[in-house]
Motif scaffolding. Sequence first.
Motif, PDB file in Angstrom:
ATOM      1  N   LEU A   1       0.849  -1.191   0.000  1.00 45.15           N
ATOM      2  CA  LEU A   1       0.000   0.000   0.000  1.00 45.15           C
ATOM      3  C   LEU A   1       0.885   1.242   0.000  1.00 45.15           C
ATOM      4  N   ARG A   2       0.607   2.163  -0.903  1.00 44.72           N
ATOM      5  CA  ARG A   2       1.317   3.441  -0.979  1.00 44.72           C
ATOM      6  C   ARG A   2       0.391   4.508  -0.438  1.00 44.72           C
ATOM      7  N   GLU A   3       0.863   5.242   0.566  1.00 45.54           N
ATOM      8  CA  GLU A   3       0.059   6.305   1.167  1.00 45.54           C
ATOM      9  C   GLU A   3       0.817   7.625   1.119  1.00 45.54           C
ATOM     10  N   GLN A   4       0.150   8.624   0.605  1.00 48.81           N
ATOM     11  CA  GLN A   4       0.726   9.962   0.571  1.00 48.81           C
ATOM     12  C   GLN A   4       0.238  10.690   1.819  1.00 48.81           C
ATOM     13  N   LEU A   5       1.176  11.086   2.683  1.00 46.78           N
ATOM     14  CA  LEU A   5       0.822  11.755   3.929  1.00 46.78           C
ATOM     15  C   LEU A   5       0.659  13.250   3.690  1.00 46.78           C
ATOM     16  N   ASP A   6      -0.208  13.850   4.474  1.00 50.28           N
ATOM     17  CA  ASP A   6      -0.502  15.281   4.340  1.00 50.28           C
ATOM     18  C   ASP A   6       0.555  16.086   5.097  1.00 50.28           C
ATOM     19  N   THR A   7       1.770  16.124   4.548  1.00 50.40           N
ATOM     20  CA  THR A   7       2.885  16.855   5.154  1.00 50.40           C
ATOM     21  C   THR A   7       3.499  17.774   4.115  1.00 50.40           C
ATOM     22  N   ARG A   8       4.310  18.702   4.581  1.00 54.36           N
ATOM     23  CA  ARG A   8       5.068  19.566   3.688  1.00 54.36           C
ATOM     24  C   ARG A   8       6.525  19.409   4.022  1.00 54.36           C
ATOM     25  N   PRO A   9       7.391  18.985   3.139  1.00 57.29           N
ATOM     26  CA  PRO A   9       7.059  18.459   1.815  1.00 57.29           C
ATOM     27  C   PRO A   9       6.293  17.144   1.940  1.00 57.29           C
ATOM     28  N   VAL A  10       5.684  16.749   0.849  1.00 55.84           N
ATOM     29  CA  VAL A  10       4.867  15.537   0.827  1.00 55.84           C
ATOM     30  C   VAL A  10       5.735  14.333   1.186  1.00 55.84           C
ATOM     31  N   THR A  11       5.214  13.493   2.070  1.00 56.74           N
ATOM     32  CA  THR A  11       5.880  12.249   2.450  1.00 56.74           C
ATOM     33  C   THR A  11       5.037  11.086   1.957  1.00 56.74           C
ATOM     34  N   VAL A  12       5.686  10.116   1.364  1.00 61.06           N
ATOM     35  CA  VAL A  12       5.003   8.906   0.917  1.00 61.06           C
ATOM     36  C   VAL A  12       5.525   7.756   1.749  1.00 61.06           C
ATOM     37  N   GLN A  13       4.611   6.964   2.283  1.00 59.14           N
ATOM     38  CA  GLN A  13       5.032   5.796   3.048  1.00 59.14           C
ATOM     39  C   GLN A  13       4.435   4.536   2.434  1.00 59.14           C
ATOM     40  N   TYR A  14       5.117   3.445   2.664  1.00 59.18           N
ATOM     41  CA  TYR A  14       4.710   2.156   2.116  1.00 59.18           C
ATOM     42  C   TYR A  14       4.499   1.179   3.257  1.00 59.18           C
ATOM     43  N   SER A  15       3.495   0.314   3.086  1.00 59.34           N
ATOM     44  CA  SER A  15       3.241  -0.735   4.071  1.00 59.34           C
ATOM     45  C   SER A  15       2.761  -1.977   3.341  1.00 59.34           C
ATOM     46  N   ILE A  16       2.866  -3.090   4.027  1.00 59.47           N
ATOM     47  CA  ILE A  16       2.405  -4.346   3.440  1.00 59.47           C
ATOM     48  C   ILE A  16       0.905  -4.457   3.689  1.00 59.47           C
ATOM     49  N   THR A  17       0.185  -4.960   2.724  1.00 62.53           N
ATOM     50  CA  THR A  17      -1.263  -5.136   2.872  1.00 62.53           C
ATOM     51  C   THR A  17      -1.539  -6.471   3.558  1.00 62.53           C
ATOM     52  N   GLU A  18      -2.773  -6.657   3.952  1.00 65.96           N
ATOM     53  CA  GLU A  18      -3.161  -7.950   4.534  1.00 65.96           C
ATOM     54  C   GLU A  18      -2.917  -9.064   3.509  1.00 65.96           C
ATOM     55  N   TYR A  19      -3.232  -8.787   2.259  1.00 69.84           N
ATOM     56  CA  TYR A  19      -2.977  -9.766   1.196  1.00 69.84           C
ATOM     57  C   TYR A  19      -1.478 -10.028   1.051  1.00 69.84           C
ATOM     58  N   GLY A  20      -0.675  -8.973   1.178  1.00 72.73           N
ATOM     59  CA  GLY A  20       0.773  -9.126   1.122  1.00 72.73           C
ATOM     60  C   GLY A  20       1.295 -10.024   2.225  1.00 72.73           C
ATOM     61  N   ARG A  21       0.624  -9.985   3.386  1.00 73.94           N
ATOM     62  CA  ARG A  21       1.014 -10.857   4.500  1.00 73.94           C
ATOM     63  C   ARG A  21       0.824 -12.338   4.165  1.00 73.94           C
ATOM     64  N   SER A  22       0.026 -12.613   3.158  1.00 76.50           N
ATOM     65  CA  SER A  22      -0.184 -14.025   2.779  1.00 76.50           C
ATOM     66  C   SER A  22       1.098 -14.654   2.227  1.00 76.50           C
ATOM     67  N   THR A  23       2.105 -13.840   1.953  1.00 80.54           N
ATOM     68  CA  THR A  23       3.390 -14.366   1.475  1.00 80.54           C
ATOM     69  C   THR A  23       4.322 -14.728   2.633  1.00 80.54           C
ATOM     70  N   LYS A  24       3.901 -14.495   3.859  1.00 73.50           N
ATOM     71  CA  LYS A  24       4.778 -14.699   5.025  1.00 73.50           C
ATOM     72  C   LYS A  24       5.343 -16.115   5.082  1.00 73.50           C
ATOM     73  N   GLU A  25       4.500 -17.110   4.978  1.00 77.03           N
ATOM     74  CA  GLU A  25       4.967 -18.500   5.068  1.00 77.03           C
ATOM     75  C   GLU A  25       5.930 -18.828   3.923  1.00 77.03           C
ATOM     76  N   LEU A  26       5.618 -18.372   2.742  1.00 73.03           N
ATOM     77  CA  LEU A  26       6.497 -18.577   1.587  1.00 73.03           C
ATOM     78  C   LEU A  26       7.869 -17.957   1.845  1.00 73.03           C
ATOM     79  N   ILE A  27       7.891 -16.724   2.327  1.00 74.88           N
ATOM     80  CA  ILE A  27       9.153 -16.041   2.598  1.00 74.88           C
ATOM     81  C   ILE A  27       9.918 -16.749   3.704  1.00 74.88           C
ATOM     82  N   GLU A  28       9.228 -17.157   4.773  1.00 75.68           N
ATOM     83  CA  GLU A  28       9.893 -17.888   5.859  1.00 75.68           C
ATOM     84  C   GLU A  28      10.499 -19.192   5.347  1.00 75.68           C
ATOM     85  N   ASN A  29       9.783 -19.895   4.480  1.00 76.28           N
ATOM     86  CA  ASN A  29      10.314 -21.136   3.913  1.00 76.28           C
ATOM     87  C   ASN A  29      11.557 -20.870   3.065  1.00 76.28           C
ATOM     88  N   LEU A  30      11.537 -19.797   2.294  1.00 77.29           N
ATOM     89  CA  LEU A  30      12.704 -19.445   1.483  1.00 77.29           C
ATOM     90  C   LEU A  30      13.904 -19.076   2.365  1.00 77.29           C
TER      91      LEU A  30
END
Length: 121
Positions: free
Chosen positions: A76-105
Amino acid sequence: MKTLKNDPPECTGNLLAMRDTLEILGGKWKLLILHYLMTRDKQVNTFKKMQREIIGISAKMLTKELKDLEANHLVLREQLDTRPVTVQYSITEYGRSTKELIENLVNWGTSHRIKLLHGTP
């Protein structure tokens, strides 16, 4: 995808599913980015911070990979209401579905490194 006469019926479906997975998660950086975001879930993850902390990734590649992951609903890309503009990224709930795959790797990679280090067949 072409199937051979003797292939089991599920072979094509499995191969297509694997190809789709590799298309979405393949490459050098996508799983590293997902792992990064997953392990820093409670932090503010800005582009610059990610570029600094994911060693070796260029700004151009990080931009491309984040766009791909966002398009596939894993990040998820979120543009925060700051000056200058700050963009933050986070993992979505769907993205968390890769957790087991990543742990196995990670586990396989650790075992593989040990095997190579000790030279056992």
